[in-house]
Design a protein around this motif. Structure first.
Motif, mmCIF file in Angstrom:
data_model
loop_
_atom_site.group_PDB
_atom_site.id
_atom_site.type_symbol
_atom_site.label_atom_id
_atom_site.label_comp_id
_atom_site.label_asym_id
_atom_site.label_seq_id
_atom_site.Cartn_x
_atom_site.Cartn_y
_atom_site.Cartn_z
ATOM 1 N N ALA A 1 -5.134 5.078 -2.420
ATOM 2 C CA ALA A 1 -4.320 5.264 -1.226
ATOM 3 C C ALA A 1 -3.070 4.391 -1.275
ATOM 4 N N THR B 1 -0.567 5.763 -4.268
ATOM 5 C CA THR B 1 0.047 7.053 -3.933
ATOM 6 C C THR B 1 0.849 6.968 -2.635
ATOM 7 N N GLY B 2 0.557 5.940 -1.823
ATOM 8 C CA GLY B 2 1.350 5.698 -0.620
ATOM 9 C C GLY B 2 2.532 4.787 -0.878
ATOM 10 N N ASP C 1 2.640 1.677 -1.675
ATOM 11 C CA ASP C 1 2.496 0.386 -0.998
ATOM 12 C C ASP C 1 2.071 -0.657 -2.035
#
Length: 363
Positions: free
Chosen positions: A19, A22-23, A25
């Motif tokens: 997460a 792919t985000g 961050d």
């Protein structure tokens, strides 16, 4: 003290890291990894059982058209930054006690992350590691070996089209007395192309590579010279050389044939035409390396993979058939190329038929 993490804990960590990367961050991704180290999870576990599987998932998501090329690149860049942060954590600083290993990607190989993971694992296990990164020209690699006295070279390649270059690198390293451990997807899941090209050893993953290096790889016997092998005797027919030299012409001929036989191309935009030209160039390039290794499986596997990628992007896989037909016509006097193209067309037809019969396929 290293903490033992159950499967559920690792699954959660992988999901959270997925997460984060792919985000886009980066700070969240680094916090996850560094916190895992702080709680006692070993650095090797984080590298190989968390970061590596997440990166493999990124690649599969791109193939399935769930991530764009830009998103895949961004996720990979974050993974590389996270590995760099991990490398400076106190848990990643063992006192070196082993020999010296050079880890490098073959020239023109840009996929450096697998090699980077290996370099970090070897460092954790006490080796002195020189990580040279992506696309290392063979003369510079050999010069480095002369200057540093490496005990072995771990040579990485992910793309099969780099195998002829890998062969040159393997031979050059051995010529100065340094054994070569080959690894990466390019060498095949069973290492068949590493053996074909004369590598001293092969490993399917970083842990296996570390074990193989710990066991020791004998240095090449320079006095005896390089033993002759008939594994590449097929190259005497010159098909590989002639196809590679004619690559630009073959691409032009195939594109011209496609414009005649595939009317839909008339409506292609400039970017679509560009991508089509790139696809044709890749087909010719993979046919060339298949001729170099005399591997029908290598070329057929690439065609099946390309068909799957096209299908995921809502481009009919059958659009590959005219390109293969045009190549077959141009190379009708090349027995091995004809054999490979015939087999690839049969497999493509089977894949298209299976797609057409799948639920939800267009009528």
């Amino acid at each position: 003290m290293t903490t033992t993490v159950d499967t559920t804990g690792l699954d959660t960590l992988r999901g959270d890291l997925w997460a984060a990367v792919t985000g886009r961050d980066e700070y969240r991704a680094a916090d996850l990894v560094l916190t895992a180290l702080d709680t006692g999870i070993s650095a090797e576990t984080v590298l190989l059982d968390v970061i590596a599987p997440v990166q493999a998932r990124v690649g599969r998501a791109w193939q399935a058209d769930r991530l764009t090329v830009a998103q895949e690149h961004a996720a990979t860049a974050i993974a590389e930054r996270v590995i760099a942060a991990l490398a400076h954590h106190p848990a990643h600083r063992p006192a070196p006690y082993g020999g010296r290993i050079t880890v490098a990607c073959v020239d023109q190989e840009w996929h450096a992350l697998p090699a980077r993971l290996l370099a970090e694992v070897l460092t954790l296990r006490g080796w002195r590691v020189d990580f040279l990164g992506a696309q290392v020209p063979t003369p510079h690699l050999v010069t480095h070996l002369h200057n540093t006295g490496a005990d072995a070279v771990a040579l990485s390649s992910s793309l099969a089209t780099r195998l002829p270059t890998a062969h040159s690198a393997i031979t050059a390293c051995q010529a100065v007395g340094v054994p070569v451990l080959a690894g990466g997807a390019a060498f095949g899941p069973d290492g068949r192309y590493a053996r074909l090209l004369g590598a001293d050893a092969w490993a399917p993953d970083a842990r296996a590579a570390a074990r193989r290096l710990a066991d020791g790889i004998p240095s090449p016997d320079l006095a005896a010279g390089r033993p002759e092998s008939d594994g590449l005797a097929h190259l005497t027919d010159q098909e590989y050389t002639l196809v590679v030299r004619a690559r630009a012409r073959l691409v032009r001929v195939v594109l011209a044939q496609l414009e005649r036989d595939f009317p839909a191309m008339a409506d292609y935009s400039a970017p679509q035409r560009e991508r089509t030209a790139e696809d044709v160039a890749h087909i010719v390039e993979f046919l060339g390396v298949a001729l170099y290794t005399d591997s029908d499986d290598l070329f057929t596997g690439f065609i099946r993979w390309t068909a799957a990628v096209l299908t995921a992007r809502r481009v009919p896989a059958r659009s590959l058939r005219p390109a293969l037909d045009a190549l077959a016509t141009e190379l009708k006097d090349f027995p091995r190329a004809t054999r490979m193209l015939d087999r690839a067309r049969r497999h493509l037809d089977e894949a298209v038929a299976a797609t057409d019969q799948s639920p939800g396929a267009p009528a």
